[in-house]
Each structure stands twice: as structure tokens, then as C-alpha cells.
Design a protein around this motif. Structure first.
Motif, PDB file in Angstrom:
ATOM      1  N   ARG A  30       0.800  -1.270   0.061  1.00  0.00           N
ATOM      2  CA  ARG A  30       0.044   0.073   0.090  1.00  0.00           C
ATOM      3  C   ARG A  30       0.770   1.292  -0.296  1.00  0.00           C
ATOM      4  N   GLY A  60     -12.591   3.547  14.713  1.00  0.00           N
ATOM      5  CA  GLY A  60     -12.077   2.446  13.927  1.00  0.00           C
ATOM      6  C   GLY A  60     -12.309   2.343  12.707  1.00  0.00           C
ATOM      7  N   ARG A  61     -13.439   2.930  12.248  1.00  0.00           N
ATOM      8  CA  ARG A  61     -13.447   3.016  10.419  1.00  0.00           C
ATOM      9  C   ARG A  61     -12.735   3.897  10.022  1.00  0.00           C
ATOM     10  N   GLU A  62     -12.637   5.017  10.603  1.00  0.00           N
ATOM     11  CA  GLU A  62     -11.644   6.212  10.351  1.00  0.00           C
ATOM     12  C   GLU A  62     -10.250   5.634  10.176  1.00  0.00           C
ATOM     13  N   ARG A  63      -9.896   4.849  11.272  1.00  0.00           N
ATOM     14  CA  ARG A  63      -8.218   4.190  11.210  1.00  0.00           C
ATOM     15  C   ARG A  63      -8.332   3.352   9.889  1.00  0.00           C
ATOM     16  N   GLU A  64      -9.249   2.612   9.795  1.00  0.00           N
ATOM     17  CA  GLU A  64      -9.421   1.604   8.589  1.00  0.00           C
ATOM     18  C   GLU A  64      -9.235   2.336   7.118  1.00  0.00           C
ATOM     19  N   ARG A  65      -9.941   3.503   7.121  1.00  0.00           N
ATOM     20  CA  ARG A  65      -9.860   4.430   5.844  1.00  0.00           C
ATOM     21  C   ARG A  65      -8.571   5.041   5.497  1.00  0.00           C
ATOM     22  N   ARG A  85      -5.972   3.674   6.676  1.00  0.00           N
ATOM     23  CA  ARG A  85      -5.019   2.687   6.502  1.00  0.00           C
ATOM     24  C   ARG A  85      -5.153   2.405   4.798  1.00  0.00           C
ATOM     25  N   GLU A  86      -6.515   2.031   4.320  1.00  0.00           N
ATOM     26  CA  GLU A  86      -6.461   1.833   2.954  1.00  0.00           C
ATOM     27  C   GLU A  86      -5.894   2.948   2.083  1.00  0.00           C
ATOM     28  N   THR A 120      -0.949   3.253   9.724  1.00  0.00           N
ATOM     29  CA  THR A 120      -1.101   2.158  10.395  1.00  0.00           C
ATOM     30  C   THR A 120      -0.687   2.284  11.705  1.00  0.00           C
ATOM     31  N   THR A 121      -0.980   1.573  12.744  1.00  0.00           N
ATOM     32  CA  THR A 121      -0.957   1.518  14.108  1.00  0.00           C
ATOM     33  C   THR A 121      -0.524   2.940  14.656  1.00  0.00           C
TER      34      THR A 121
END
Ligand SMILES: C[S@@+](CC[C@H](N)C(=O)[O-])C[C@H]1O[C@@H](n2cnc3c(N)ncnc32)[C@H](O)[C@@H]1O
Length: 278
Positions: free
Chosen positions: A8, A181-186, A188-189, A194-195
Motif C-alpha cells: 500500500r 475504528g472505521r476512520e483508522r481503517e480508511r 490505512r486503505e 497504520t498503528t
């Protein structure tokens, strides 16, 4: 592929607006190229991929006690802009370590273009630094560790390659508890973030890696207007941006960039500067 390479990160920087091509295009604009041979100074407006420009590099260098005899490692060095700045202004010997092949190659080519001295580019992964124990007096890094999942490993690698008494100084994105959590995921994508750590958890990780005299500063208020300005500048590219990146990618970038700036303005995401001694 280098061990541990996050695909990524590669994708994100394959299409990043700060690139070797953009630096060269900016220099080619009528009236922008200087009359004489190019120097590192001619690139500084375009080759820094962090917040706060050259002043931010200078602060990190001061925090790390970087001087003319320092051996400096710039961890995740991008196009080598900060490394060239340190070598030209402080006379230090700098190794610019960068994972992305295009960026590492670009950094080396830009070095040659401006006849930079005191800067070597090494392609490598910050989680497995290709240097012997105690090689450097300072490890610096800007807005890059966010991409590395295993932060304890990168910090202990910096600790390993620093000589006793050597200093680490870096800035990075930090998360506040309200970041969902969803904001973190977005994040990351989209941008391989990350972390993400907090100010306190980064200090704890530095301590666990063996560092002492750990200090942290919150840069969130400083970065907030900068990210807004960057968003507006990207928007101002308009048809130029569409021509450069293709309509779909340009619009997608704008949408995700807007989401990112909102997180910063809502106080969910911010910046931190960390210093510590080996
Ligand atoms: C925001 S840019 C910062 C570049 C540079 N520090 C600057 O301020 O101009 C982050 C850089 O980290 C690099 N990077 C990400 N993960 C890495 C890793 N594991 N090892 C080395 N470089 C990495 C990316 O390729 C990218 O060039």
C-alpha cells in the motif's frame, strides 16, 4: 520485493503529488530555472514531503544536535530533500534511507542533478536497517513512521544504529482517542497509515526501545492550517490536476484528502515531535 514491504505504501507514493517528475516539471517552468547550474537550494520549494518546510527540518536537526561532524540517518527520506538540506546547511554527512524504488531512485538522480555532496541514498526498509551497530550520531524522520506497522522494531533499529549518546528526533502523525475504528481503517486503505500512536504511547515505545531523555511536543495546532492550505493548493490544480493524474484519480484523491483534513480539523488526528537519547 524487500522483506516487509507494504504494498500500500508503494501504491500511495506511486501516485503522490510530490514526486521527482513534479520537481523536474516545476524547475522547467519558464522563469523558474536559475541562470546558473542548479543547486540543492533550487529544489527545496518542491522536494520536501512533510509539514513546516525547511524550518521543521532545522528544528529536528537542532533537537538532535546535528552539526558538521554528525553522521545522520534520515529514516524514510522520500526524495532526499531534508537530507540535502542538512548536508548543505550543516555540512553533515547524511544517509537517506528510502523504501520506495521510484523515490529512492529519484532522490539519487536529484542528488546528481544538483551535485549534492555529503548525501548518499540507500534503498531499504526502516524495519531492517542495513547498517552496523553505532553507525550514526543522529536518526531523523518526518511524517513517515505512520506507514510502518511494527513501530517497536523501527525504533529499536534506530537505537541499534545510533552510537551511544546519539539522538533520535522525528515527527509523525498521532491519533487522539476520538479517532474511530472505521476512520483508522480508511486511513490505512488510502494512505497506508497504520498503528497510529498517541503522544504518550510513542514515548512509551521509545522507552521500551531503550531510549532515555524522551520528550514529546504536540504539533497539531501548527499542522492544522498547513493541511488545509495543501488541500486548497491541490484543488487549485483543477484541470491541471485532472490532466496530470487522470480525472478519476484526481477526484478520488480530493475526496480522501478532504476526509483526512476533516479528521485533523476535528481534532481526531494531529502531529507530534519526539526526541530522545540513545
Ligand atoms: C511523507 S514521506 C516523507 C519523506 C521525507 N521524510 C520528507 O520529509 O520529505 C514518507 C516516506 O516514507 C517512505 N517509507 C514508508 N515506509 C517505509 C519503510 N518501511 N522504510 C523506508 N521508507 C519508508 C515512503 O516511501 C515515503 O517516501
Amino acid at each position: 520485493m524487500l522483506q516487509g514491504t507494504p504494498a500500500r505504501v508503494r501504491e500511495f507514493y506511486d501516485h503522490h503529488p510530490i514526486s521527482e517528475a513534479r520537481v523536474l516539471a516545476a524547475l522547467a517552468r519558464p522563469g523558474l530555472g536559475p541562470p546558473g547550474p542548479l543547486t540543492a537550494d533550487d529544489l527545496f520549494e518542491f522536494d520536501q514531503d512533510h509539514y513546516g518546510g525547511l524550518a521543521a527540518v532545522d528544528i529536528l536537526a537542532r533537537r538532535a544536535g546535528v552539526g558538521a561532524t554528525s553522521r545522520v540517518l534520515d529514516v524514510c527520506a522520500g526524495l532526499g530533500g531534508p537530507a540535502r538540506f542538512l548536508a548543505s546547511r550543516r555540512g553533515s554527512t547524511v544517509v537517506a534511507l528510502e523504501l520506495h524504488a521510484g523515490r529512492a531512485g529519484g532522490a539519487a538522480r536529484l542528488n546528481r542533478l544538483v551535485h549534492a555532496t555529503g548525501v548518499a541514498v540507500v534503498r531499504g526498509d526502516a524495519t531492517a536497517l542495513p547498517f552496523a551497530r553505532g553507525t550514526f550520531d543522529a536518526c531523523l524522520s518526518q511524517e513517515a513512521l505512520l506507514h510502518i506497522a511494527d513501530k517497536p522494531v523501527v525504533l529499536s533499529e534506530c537505537h541499534r544504529v545510533l552510537a551511544p549518546g546519539g539522538r533520535i528526533a522525528f515527527s509523525d502523525w498521532i491519533a487522539y482517542p476520538s479517532l474511530g475504528g472505521r476512520e483508522r481503517e480508511r486511513l490505512r486503505e488510502w494512505m497506508a497509515a497504520t498503528t497510529l500512536q498517541t503522544l504518550d504511547s510513542y514515548c512509551a515505545l521509545l522507552g521500551r526501545a531503550g531510549f532515555a531523555a524522551i520528550e514529546a511536543e504536540d504539533l497539531s495546532a501548527e499542522w492544522r492550517p498547513i493541511v488545509r492550505t495543501r488541500l486548497e493548493l491541490n484543488r487549485a490544480l483543477g484541470t491541471d490536476g485532472v490532466a496530470r493524474f487522470g480525472e478519476q484519480r484526481y477526484l478520488e484523491y480530493d475526496q480522501l484528502h478532504t476526509f483526512f483534513v476533516r479528521l485533523v480539523e476535528d481534532g481526531k488526528l494531529g502531529g507530534g515531535r519526539f526526541t530522545a537519547t540513545r
